[in-house]
Design an enzyme around this catalytic site. Structure first.
Site, short mmCIF file in Angstrom:
data_model
loop_
_atom_site.label_atom_id
_atom_site.label_comp_id
_atom_site.label_asym_id
_atom_site.label_seq_id
_atom_site.Cartn_x
_atom_site.Cartn_y
_atom_site.Cartn_z
N PHE A 125 0.76 -1.37 -0.07
CA PHE A 125 0.08 0.09 -0.14
C PHE A 125 0.82 1.19 0.15
O PHE A 125 0.61 2.16 0.73
CB PHE A 125 -0.94 0.00 1.17
CG PHE A 125 -1.77 -1.18 1.55
CD1 PHE A 125 -3.03 -1.22 0.57
CD2 PHE A 125 -1.29 -2.19 2.41
CE1 PHE A 125 -3.73 -2.49 0.95
CE2 PHE A 125 -2.14 -3.41 2.55
CZ PHE A 125 -3.41 -3.36 1.74
N ASP A 130 0.86 -1.18 -4.79
CA ASP A 130 -0.33 -0.30 -4.78
C ASP A 130 -1.14 -0.98 -5.86
O ASP A 130 -0.80 -1.17 -6.84
CB ASP A 130 -0.03 1.12 -4.76
CG ASP A 130 -1.05 1.63 -4.12
OD1 ASP A 130 -1.13 2.20 -2.75
OD2 ASP A 130 -2.25 2.07 -4.63
N SER A 131 -2.60 -0.80 -5.59
CA SER A 131 -3.61 -0.97 -6.87
C SER A 131 -3.82 0.31 -7.56
O SER A 131 -4.38 0.09 -8.53
CB SER A 131 -4.87 -1.13 -6.01
OG SER A 131 -5.29 -0.65 -5.22
N ASN A 145 -3.34 -5.96 -6.37
CA ASN A 145 -4.35 -5.91 -5.18
C ASN A 145 -3.24 -6.58 -4.01
O ASN A 145 -2.74 -7.71 -4.33
CB ASN A 145 -5.33 -6.90 -5.45
CG ASN A 145 -6.09 -7.16 -4.17
OD1 ASN A 145 -5.56 -7.22 -3.10
ND2 ASN A 145 -7.36 -7.19 -4.38
N ALA A 146 -3.29 -5.83 -2.98
CA ALA A 146 -2.09 -6.28 -1.90
C ALA A 146 -2.65 -7.69 -1.44
O ALA A 146 -1.83 -8.50 -1.08
CB ALA A 146 -2.03 -5.19 -0.92
N CYS A 149 -5.10 3.05 10.04
CA CYS A 149 -5.62 4.53 10.19
C CYS A 149 -7.10 4.25 10.33
O CYS A 149 -7.70 5.54 10.26
CB CYS A 149 -5.18 5.42 8.82
SG CYS A 149 -6.00 4.70 7.51
#
Ligand code: SAH
Length: 385
Positions: A223, A244-245, A270-271, A331
């Site tokens: 990400f 990252d996507s 996609n992670a 987050c």
């Protein structure tokens, strides 16, 4: 000035030190106009302070002072100057930082970020959107920073929720909307008219520096967005891969790598899929960063979010070489620091790893949280080894 009367639960909340009152805890709003400055009292009429009123948000009352306020634009200008002066002592090594963090700077509904010579402003409430307040904000910022440009970033969903007329993002003063910033010795392009949100990575600024302190060997930044962690790690690691996507984010990440004369491998994926493939293939790294988007946007998503964090952290830990370091973040406000540590602990148990906590971190100090407003503290960053 209109008066808003709080039901006992609303008054109790303010007495506990919180600054928000929900609509359901209001006894009478007496047709207070949208975005007005209101006197707040308890049911008996005892004065509790002055607030910004929203006629549409669930958060109807955001306290601005425990005293009478006569001149709101003047108070806003004074608070902005105080926010700037607070940062003189706590922000260093960067020309990109948050100048105003809403409630954290006693300016509910206002976010201001500085990117070197460009400022970015976000207005999130009816009261902050009123013309005299907008002028006070722009004039104070122009006066204090003499920026080459001030950009307004509009969140159209929030304007809808606040029943404000639609508005376009764009320059509201000056000519310049993109620039280059430098934090912790690493340079980044900033384009105020692009990107996912203003200052996507400013809250991680101190965590980047911490990650760089422990990073070594082969690194994987999952990400990675525009390369915040990856480029900080590049100075310390033998190789860095960012995942990252978002293709536009990776394009910017590559521009940032070039700006710093670094080579980073960027993978658009996609992670979840990539971590699954890589861990099945027994790929190994010495440094792994996990900084996913907020999985829990509401309290109802909590269980699903915890499962998401567990999966990511378990896979990452399985891919970590002995002596490797994991920098893992969340987050989501709804995932508490205790929940998050618990998830990482579960993942460590399942991966049969005994981990040491090197650091238990949160958001950078230019994103101040209020001790009586838990909602203002949202970022968790655990560094384990
Ligand atoms: N670490 C970054 C911020 C990450 S923000 C920094 O410090 O700047 C979260 C990022 O996750 C966004 O860039 C978003 O594009 C990306 N993302 C969201 N869902 C994803 C997924 N399923 N796989 C890979 N990336 C994803």
């Amino acid at each position: 000035m209109p008066t808003v009367k709080l039901a006992p639960r609303g008054a109790a909340r303010l007495n506990d030190g919180h600054v928000w009152v929900y609509r359901s805890d209001i006894a009478a709003a007496n047709d207070a106009p949208p975005g007005s400055l209101v006197r707040v009292t308890d049911v008996r009429g005892k004065f509790l302070g002055t607030a910004l009123y929203s006629s549409s948000s669930q958060i109807a009352i955001r306290m601005i002072s425990r005293e009478e306020v006569r001149d709101l634009p003047a108070l806003i200008a004074e608070r902005i100057r105080a926010a700037i002066s607070y940062r003189k002592n706590i922000v260093s090594n960067t020309d990109a930082y948050r100048v105003v963090f809403s409630e954290g700077d006693f300016l509910p509904g206002l976010i201001v970020d500085r990117y070197h010579d460009v400022l970015s402003v976000q207005i999130l409430t009816q009261a902050m959107d009123a013309e005299p307040v907008r002028s006070a904000v722009v004039n104070t910022l122009a006066d204090e920073f003499k920026p080459a440009g001030i950009v307004e970033r509009v969140d159209s969903r929030i304007r809808e929720l606040e029943q404000l007329p639609p508005r376009a993002s764009g320059l509201i003063q000056g000519e310049k909307s993109s620039t280059v910033v430098e934090m912790n010795g690493v340079r980044f392009h900033y384009d105020g008219l692009e990107g996912q949100k203003t200052g996507a990575f400013l809250d991680q600024r101190e965590n980047y520096a911490a990650a760089a302190q422990y990073g070594h060997g082969e690194a994987l930044d999952v990400f990675c967005y525009q390369g915040g962690f990856a480029l900080h790690l590049a100075a310390k690691c033998s190789s860095v891969t960012g995942v990252d996507s978002s293709r536009p984010a990776l394009e910017m990440a590559e521009k940032n790598a070039v700006l710093n004369g670094r080579e980073v491998e960027w993978i658009e994926a996609n992670a979840f899929d990539l971590l699954k493939d890589y861990s099945t293939a027994k790929r190994q790294y010495d440094t792994i960063v996990l900084d996913p988007p907020a999985f829990a946007k509401t309290k109802r998503d909590l269980d699903k979010a915890l499962r998401g964090y567990k999966e990511l952290n378990l896979r990452a830990l399985k891919m970590l070489r002995p002596g490797g370091v994991l920098i893992t973040c969340s987050c989501s406000y709804h995932v508490s620091a205790t929940d998050f540590t618990g998830v990482v602990a579960d993942a460590a148990r399942d991966a049969h790893k005994s981990l040491r906590v090197l650091e238990n971190r949160s958001q950078a100090k230019d994103h101040p949280s209020l001790i009586n407003v838990p909602e203002s503290s949202y970022l968790k960053c655990l560094i384990v080894m």
